[in-house]
Design a protein around this motif. Structure first.
Motif, PDB file in Angstrom:
ATOM      1  N   TYR A 186       0.819  -1.217   0.000  1.00 45.28           N
ATOM      2  CA  TYR A 186       0.000   0.000   0.000  1.00 45.28           C
ATOM      3  C   TYR A 186       0.855   1.270   0.000  1.00 45.28           C
ATOM      4  CZ  TYR A 186      -4.137  -2.862   0.926  1.00 45.28           C
ATOM      5  OH  TYR A 186      -5.170  -3.779   0.825  1.00 45.28           O
ATOM      6  N   LYS A 187       2.174   1.071  -0.145  1.00 43.88           N
ATOM      7  CA  LYS A 187       3.122   2.186  -0.163  1.00 43.88           C
ATOM      8  C   LYS A 187       2.994   3.065   1.087  1.00 43.88           C
ATOM      9  CE  LYS A 187       3.656   2.445  -5.183  1.00 43.88           C
ATOM     10  NZ  LYS A 187       3.104   1.104  -5.427  1.00 43.88           N
ATOM     11  N   ILE A 188       2.881   2.396   2.240  1.00 44.23           N
ATOM     12  CA  ILE A 188       2.775   3.078   3.521  1.00 44.23           C
ATOM     13  C   ILE A 188       4.081   2.911   4.280  1.00 44.23           C
ATOM     14  CG2 ILE A 188       1.572   3.126   5.738  1.00 44.23           C
ATOM     15  CD1 ILE A 188      -0.923   2.136   4.289  1.00 44.23           C
ATOM     16  N   ASP A 189       4.631   4.016   4.759  1.00 40.60           N
ATOM     17  CA  ASP A 189       5.899   4.008   5.491  1.00 40.60           C
ATOM     18  C   ASP A 189       5.667   3.557   6.931  1.00 40.60           C
ATOM     19  OD1 ASP A 189       8.377   4.428   6.587  1.00 40.60           O
ATOM     20  OD2 ASP A 189       8.351   6.615   6.379  1.00 40.60           O
ATOM     21  N   THR A 190       6.090   2.348   7.268  1.00 36.50           N
ATOM     22  CA  THR A 190       5.855   1.800   8.609  1.00 36.50           C
ATOM     23  C   THR A 190       6.774   2.379   9.670  1.00 36.50           C
ATOM     24  OG1 THR A 190       7.313  -0.067   8.128  1.00 36.50           O
ATOM     25  CG2 THR A 190       4.957  -0.369   7.708  1.00 36.50           C
ATOM     26  N   SER A 191       7.813   3.088   9.282  1.00 34.43           N
ATOM     27  CA  SER A 191       8.715   3.670  10.281  1.00 34.43           C
ATOM     28  C   SER A 191       7.994   4.706  11.136  1.00 34.43           C
ATOM     29  CB  SER A 191       9.926   4.316   9.598  1.00 34.43           C
ATOM     30  OG  SER A 191       9.532   5.432   8.806  1.00 34.43           O
ATOM     31  N   LYS A 192       6.904   5.245  10.618  1.00 35.96           N
ATOM     32  CA  LYS A 192       6.131   6.237  11.367  1.00 35.96           C
ATOM     33  C   LYS A 192       5.276   5.610  12.454  1.00 35.96           C
ATOM     34  CE  LYS A 192       5.815   9.301   7.354  1.00 35.96           C
ATOM     35  NZ  LYS A 192       4.888   9.964   6.382  1.00 35.96           N
ATOM     36  N   PHE A 193       5.164   4.283  12.444  1.00 35.22           N
ATOM     37  CA  PHE A 193       4.311   3.593  13.405  1.00 35.22           C
ATOM     38  C   PHE A 193       5.021   3.329  14.733  1.00 35.22           C
ATOM     39  CE2 PHE A 193       2.110   1.174   9.667  1.00 35.22           C
ATOM     40  CZ  PHE A 193       1.576   2.374   9.227  1.00 35.22           C
ATOM     41  N   ILE A 194       6.328   3.428  14.752  1.00 34.41           N
ATOM     42  CA  ILE A 194       7.117   2.962  15.885  1.00 34.41           C
ATOM     43  C   ILE A 194       6.986   3.888  17.097  1.00 34.41           C
ATOM     44  CG2 ILE A 194       9.431   2.386  16.705  1.00 34.41           C
ATOM     45  CD1 ILE A 194       8.294   0.456  14.626  1.00 34.41           C
ATOM     46  N   GLY A 195       6.753   3.300  18.272  1.00 36.10           N
ATOM     47  CA  GLY A 195       6.700   4.057  19.523  1.00 36.10           C
ATOM     48  C   GLY A 195       7.292   3.221  20.639  1.00 36.10           C
TER      49      GLY A 195
END
Length: 308
Positions: free
Chosen positions: A167-176
């Protein structure tokens, strides 16, 4: 600050994530009650004591869909005019549940994803991936994702990474990062950072609570040890709970450092130098800022028209 109520639909979460003190919660709760599932009838009864301006969060101390009636509860609350947010792992959720709720205007719909170090104990099965794909295709309002890690070396599960790449979604933004849940668990490298010797003067949780299946309401989403009981919604109104004796004690503890309150050990507690900052409320409660109040009002009015 925003008035809110978190809904714990069940006691005991099958995910058993390492950063979630489920054993402590289960032990404390089972000493008080044997009602481990929130029934739909009880939910309706408890909700009758909750004003419509209270923001409902389906999250609490366990996965909301640990209870098969969760979707039914969300629909009932939505049709009765409550603002709703959801925090879920999707474990226990069915494709049919997503079809039923996908048109609801959620203020937040947050999905917690497993990492590659098994801190989040979720089996990435074919059904689980189907749920995530269905959500990505659903156009769900305010859908977002996060992945809690306890080490800089941890990443999102590789099967999920592949799916989001489609889906061309950057998963690095999900990290917490994980936290100690107000001292209820020990998190390596964090366990000594949660306590502070500096005065605590504010908290994001003083206008609401967490509902448990038996109707008891406790202070906040960090109170896994059930330290601060505010009351019970089977006999108390929401207003009585948040302005009652226990809440007054907690607020007094914010002024008197000798009083033992959970906030003393919590990463979300606010020290004095920040509590009067002009952006403090807007940062913690974006839906209550003057700029976004008209947007929230518009959402509520639109939802009301759809419901009719």
């Amino acid at each position: 600050m925003e008035r809110s109520l978190e809904i714990t639909t069940a006691i005991g979460c099958k995910n058993r994530c390492v950063y979630c003190p489920q054993d402590r919660l289960i032990d404390k709760y089972n000493r008080k009650s044997k009602i481990n599932r929130l029934s739909f009838l009880d939910f309706k009864r408890f909700l009758s004591n909750v004003p419509k301006d209270v923001h409902l969060y389906f999250s609490g101390f366990s996965e909301p869909w640990s209870n098969s009636e969760c979707t039914k509860m969300i629909l009932h609350a939505y049709k009765n005019g409550y603002d709703i947010s959801v925090f879920t792992t999707t474990v226990g959720m069915k494709i049919s549940d997503i079809d039923i709720i996908k048109n609801i205007i959620f203020l937040d719909f947050v999905v917690h994803l497993p990492d590659d170090s098994e801190n989040t104990q979720i089996k990435v099965s074919k059904d689980y991936l189907a749920n995530i794909r269905k959500l990505l295709d659903s156009n769900m309002s305010n859908l977002s994702f996060n992945c809690k890690i306890s080490s800089s070396k941890s990443k999102i599960n590789f099967l999920l990474k592949n799916l989001f790449d489609e889906y061309k979604i950057d998963t690095s933004k999900f990290i917490g990062n994980v936290n100690t849940r107000a001292g209820n668990i020990n998190v390596r490298k964090l366990q000594n950072k949660n306590k502070t010797s500096k005065p605590i003067r504010d908290c994001i949780c003083l206008d609401g609570g967490v509902l448990l299946p038996n109707g008891d309401v406790f202070l906040c989403f960090m109170d896994y040890g059930l330290k601060h009981k505010l009351g019970n919604l089977s006999k108390d109104t929401f207003d009585k709970l948040i302005y009652g004796k226990e809440m007054l004690k907690i607020k007094e503890g914010l002024r008197d450092d000798s009083i033992d309150i959970l906030c003393r050990n919590c990463e979300y507690a606010v020290q004095k130098k920040f509590s009067n900052h002009p952006f403090f409320e807007g940062y913690l409660y974006p839906y209550t800022t003057p700029l976004l109040k008209p947007i929230r009002s518009l959402i509520r009015n639109l939802r009301s028209k759809i419901s009719r």
